[in-house]
Structures are given as C-alpha cells and as structure tokens.
Motif scaffolding. Structure first.
Motif, PDB file in Angstrom:
ATOM      1  N   GLY A 162       0.964  -1.344   0.663  1.00 21.01           N
ATOM      2  CA  GLY A 162      -0.165  -0.112  -0.606  1.00 21.01           C
ATOM      3  C   GLY A 162       0.860   1.196   0.248  1.00 21.01           C
ATOM      4  O   GLY A 162       2.134   1.259  -0.069  1.00 21.01           O
ATOM      5  N   GLY A 163       0.120   2.838   0.148  1.00 18.02           N
ATOM      6  CA  GLY A 163       0.746   4.022  -0.316  1.00 18.02           C
ATOM      7  C   GLY A 163      -0.050   4.680  -0.782  1.00 18.02           C
ATOM      8  O   GLY A 163      -1.385   4.629  -0.792  1.00 18.02           O
ATOM      9  N   LEU A 164       0.655   5.518  -1.036  1.00 13.32           N
ATOM     10  CA  LEU A 164       0.532   6.863  -1.465  1.00 13.32           C
ATOM     11  C   LEU A 164       0.503   7.293  -3.115  1.00 13.32           C
ATOM     12  O   LEU A 164       1.306   7.102  -3.130  1.00 13.32           O
ATOM     13  CB  LEU A 164       0.678   8.640  -0.395  1.00 13.32           C
ATOM     14  CG  LEU A 164       0.144   9.415  -1.096  1.00 13.32           C
ATOM     15  CD1 LEU A 164      -1.046   9.930  -1.470  1.00 13.32           C
ATOM     16  CD2 LEU A 164       0.846  10.842  -0.524  1.00 13.32           C
ATOM     17  N   VAL A 165      -0.616   7.465  -3.886  1.00 18.46           N
ATOM     18  CA  VAL A 165      -0.625   8.070  -5.366  1.00 18.46           C
ATOM     19  C   VAL A 165      -1.276   8.569  -6.083  1.00 18.46           C
ATOM     20  O   VAL A 165      -2.275   8.941  -5.299  1.00 18.46           O
ATOM     21  CB  VAL A 165      -0.356   6.128  -5.850  1.00 18.46           C
ATOM     22  CG1 VAL A 165      -2.182   5.692  -5.616  1.00 18.46           C
ATOM     23  CG2 VAL A 165      -0.360   6.261  -7.075  1.00 18.46           C
ATOM     24  N   GLN A 166      -0.481   9.074  -6.854  1.00 17.20           N
ATOM     25  CA  GLN A 166      -1.802   9.951  -7.095  1.00 17.20           C
ATOM     26  C   GLN A 166      -2.956   9.495  -8.555  1.00 17.20           C
ATOM     27  O   GLN A 166      -2.888   7.997  -8.963  1.00 17.20           O
ATOM     28  CB  GLN A 166      -0.756  11.299  -8.474  1.00 17.20           C
ATOM     29  CG  GLN A 166      -0.304  12.165  -7.748  1.00 17.20           C
ATOM     30  CD  GLN A 166       0.226  12.779  -9.006  1.00 17.20           C
ATOM     31  OE1 GLN A 166       0.381  12.836 -10.019  1.00 17.20           O
ATOM     32  NE2 GLN A 166       1.039  14.481  -7.790  1.00 17.20           N
ATOM     33  N   ALA A 167      -4.097   9.943  -8.712  1.00 21.17           N
ATOM     34  CA  ALA A 167      -4.776   9.680  -9.221  1.00 21.17           C
ATOM     35  C   ALA A 167      -4.508   8.988 -10.902  1.00 21.17           C
ATOM     36  O   ALA A 167      -4.013   9.790 -11.665  1.00 21.17           O
ATOM     37  CB  ALA A 167      -5.625  10.630  -9.962  1.00 21.17           C
ATOM     38  N   GLY A 168      -4.652   7.906 -11.252  1.00 23.43           N
ATOM     39  CA  GLY A 168      -4.300   7.260 -12.802  1.00 23.43           C
ATOM     40  C   GLY A 168      -3.008   6.446 -12.052  1.00 23.43           C
ATOM     41  O   GLY A 168      -2.505   6.047 -13.900  1.00 23.43           O
ATOM     42  N   GLY A 169      -2.809   6.210 -11.246  1.00 23.89           N
ATOM     43  CA  GLY A 169      -1.758   5.336 -10.774  1.00 23.89           C
ATOM     44  C   GLY A 169      -1.819   4.609 -10.664  1.00 23.89           C
ATOM     45  O   GLY A 169      -2.875   3.837 -10.595  1.00 23.89           O
ATOM     46  N   SER A 170      -0.310   3.095 -10.362  1.00 23.81           N
ATOM     47  CA  SER A 170      -1.071   2.197 -10.733  1.00 23.81           C
ATOM     48  C   SER A 170      -0.114   1.695  -8.298  1.00 23.81           C
ATOM     49  O   SER A 170       1.354   2.595  -8.769  1.00 23.81           O
ATOM     50  CB  SER A 170       0.015   1.245 -11.420  1.00 23.81           C
ATOM     51  OG  SER A 170      -0.802   0.964 -12.881  1.00 23.81           O
ATOM     52  N   LEU A 171      -0.457   0.637  -8.399  1.00 22.86           N
ATOM     53  CA  LEU A 171      -0.079  -0.237  -6.903  1.00 22.86           C
ATOM     54  C   LEU A 171      -0.203  -1.360  -7.270  1.00 22.86           C
ATOM     55  O   LEU A 171      -1.187  -1.832  -8.152  1.00 22.86           O
ATOM     56  CB  LEU A 171      -0.836   0.193  -5.657  1.00 22.86           C
ATOM     57  CG  LEU A 171      -0.167   1.577  -5.557  1.00 22.86           C
ATOM     58  CD1 LEU A 171      -0.996   2.084  -4.168  1.00 22.86           C
ATOM     59  CD2 LEU A 171       1.134   1.840  -4.720  1.00 22.86           C
ATOM     60  N   ARG A 172       0.849  -2.137  -6.637  1.00 19.20           N
ATOM     61  CA  ARG A 172       0.705  -3.598  -6.669  1.00 19.20           C
ATOM     62  C   ARG A 172       0.219  -4.130  -5.273  1.00 19.20           C
ATOM     63  O   ARG A 172       1.669  -3.771  -4.497  1.00 19.20           O
ATOM     64  CB  ARG A 172       1.914  -4.526  -7.411  1.00 19.20           C
ATOM     65  CG  ARG A 172       1.313  -5.946  -7.628  1.00 19.20           C
ATOM     66  CD  ARG A 172       2.269  -7.019  -7.951  1.00 19.20           C
ATOM     67  NE  ARG A 172       3.575  -7.248  -7.444  1.00 19.20           N
ATOM     68  CZ  ARG A 172       4.519  -8.288  -7.924  1.00 19.20           C
ATOM     69  NH1 ARG A 172       3.661  -8.922  -8.719  1.00 19.20           N
ATOM     70  NH2 ARG A 172       5.346  -8.495  -7.489  1.00 19.20           N
ATOM     71  N   LEU A 173      -0.284  -5.079  -4.233  1.00 16.61           N
ATOM     72  CA  LEU A 173      -0.800  -5.125  -3.430  1.00 16.61           C
ATOM     73  C   LEU A 173      -0.070  -6.720  -3.448  1.00 16.61           C
ATOM     74  O   LEU A 173      -0.842  -7.340  -4.288  1.00 16.61           O
ATOM     75  CB  LEU A 173      -2.248  -5.217  -2.680  1.00 16.61           C
ATOM     76  CG  LEU A 173      -2.588  -3.602  -2.713  1.00 16.61           C
ATOM     77  CD1 LEU A 173      -4.085  -3.459  -2.098  1.00 16.61           C
ATOM     78  CD2 LEU A 173      -1.581  -2.789  -1.641  1.00 16.61           C
ATOM     79  N   SER A 174       0.292  -6.808  -1.965  1.00 15.67           N
ATOM     80  CA  SER A 174       0.628  -8.272  -2.190  1.00 15.67           C
ATOM     81  C   SER A 174       0.316  -9.371  -0.774  1.00 15.67           C
ATOM     82  O   SER A 174      -0.282  -8.097   0.465  1.00 15.67           O
ATOM     83  CB  SER A 174       2.400  -8.573  -1.960  1.00 15.67           C
ATOM     84  OG  SER A 174       3.058  -8.671  -3.432  1.00 15.67           O
ATOM     85  N   CYS A 175      -0.225 -10.240  -0.851  1.00 16.81           N
ATOM     86  CA  CYS A 175      -0.440 -11.000   0.606  1.00 16.81           C
ATOM     87  C   CYS A 175       0.090 -12.424   0.869  1.00 16.81           C
ATOM     88  O   CYS A 175      -0.086 -13.469   0.039  1.00 16.81           O
ATOM     89  CB  CYS A 175      -2.042 -11.092   0.341  1.00 16.81           C
ATOM     90  SG  CYS A 175      -3.095 -12.426   1.507  1.00 16.81           S
ATOM     91  N   ALA A 176       0.214 -12.651   1.687  1.00 11.72           N
ATOM     92  CA  ALA A 176       1.443 -13.275   2.545  1.00 11.72           C
ATOM     93  C   ALA A 176       1.076 -14.085   3.349  1.00 11.72           C
ATOM     94  O   ALA A 176       0.763 -13.311   4.178  1.00 11.72           O
ATOM     95  CB  ALA A 176       3.107 -13.590   2.347  1.00 11.72           C
ATOM     96  N   ALA A 177       1.668 -15.032   3.451  1.00 17.37           N
ATOM     97  CA  ALA A 177       0.766 -16.546   4.656  1.00 17.37           C
ATOM     98  C   ALA A 177       2.207 -17.047   5.636  1.00 17.37           C
ATOM     99  O   ALA A 177       2.874 -17.428   5.024  1.00 17.37           O
ATOM    100  CB  ALA A 177      -0.177 -16.988   4.448  1.00 17.37           C
TER     101      ALA A 177
END
Length: 122
Positions: A9-24
């Motif tokens: 997660g984080g801060l991004v401007q509109a139109g931008g991209s992020l990739r979230l990860s989930c580990a166990a």
C-alpha cells in the motif's frame, strides 16, 4: 491457523498504479480461496476481488472490473492485487482474506490480514 500479511500500500496520484501482496504464515495460502476487501472511513468493508485456490477462476466487484487484476503465485504462496487507473474513490484500507470458497460474502472468509492503506490523491 493462517496468519495473513498484506504489503504494497501507499500514496499514489489518480491514474497511477499499485500492486498489493498477501503472504501467509502457518498453513499454506495455496490451500485457500483468497480475496481482497477494502474499507473506506465510514463505510462497510466491501468485496474487491477473489481468486480460487487453483487460480482457475477469479471474480471482481463491478467498481474495479477492467482496472484491477487478482492473481496468485502458488510457488511463492502469495496473492497479488494489481491496481491500475486508480481513482480517489479507491482510497481505503485493503484487506486480504482466505477461506473455503471464492465468493464475495465476508462470511465465507475465515482468516483476515491487518490491512494496508491505499490513498489515491486527486
């Protein structure tokens, strides 16, 4: 027991991209259908996307179709949420969840992470 940990997660401007990860930790995540939910301030937690344990099927909320992609790498025992064309309305805490079915209802998921904040600025 399965302990889920989200990251990305984080801060991004509109139109931008992020990739979230989930580990166990604990039992392997690859044994479970896995979903992403999100909760914005003052709102209920809502379904975003889910993927079956085998990655043969995935499901999306209408609000994210065409912009978000859920995937999993069972060799790495990790589930991802690629988020493109982000909008300010996507701002929320995003939670990873694991359960016996890939359906959208919260009650289907037995294990939850602590969440990761995504903030989209206009």
């Amino acid at each position: 027991q399965v302990q889920l940990v989200e990251s990305g997660g984080g801060l991004v401007q509109a139109g931008g991209s992020l990739r979230l990860s989930c580990a166990a930790t604990g039992r392997p995540l690859r044994n479970y259908n896995t979903a992403w939910f999100r909760q914005a301030p003052g709102n209920e937690r809502e379904f975003v996307a889910s993927v079956s344990w085998s990655a043969s099927a995935s499901y999306y909320a209408d609000s994210v179709k065409g912009r978000f992609t859920i995937s999993r790498d069972n060799a790495k025992d990790t589930v991802y949420l690629q988020m493109n064309s982000l909008k300010p309305d996507d701002t929320a805490v995003y939670y990873c969840a694991a359960g016996a079915t890939p359906w959208s209802q919260r009650a289907n998921y037995m294990y939850w992470g602590q969440g990761t904040q995504v903030t989209v600025s206009s």
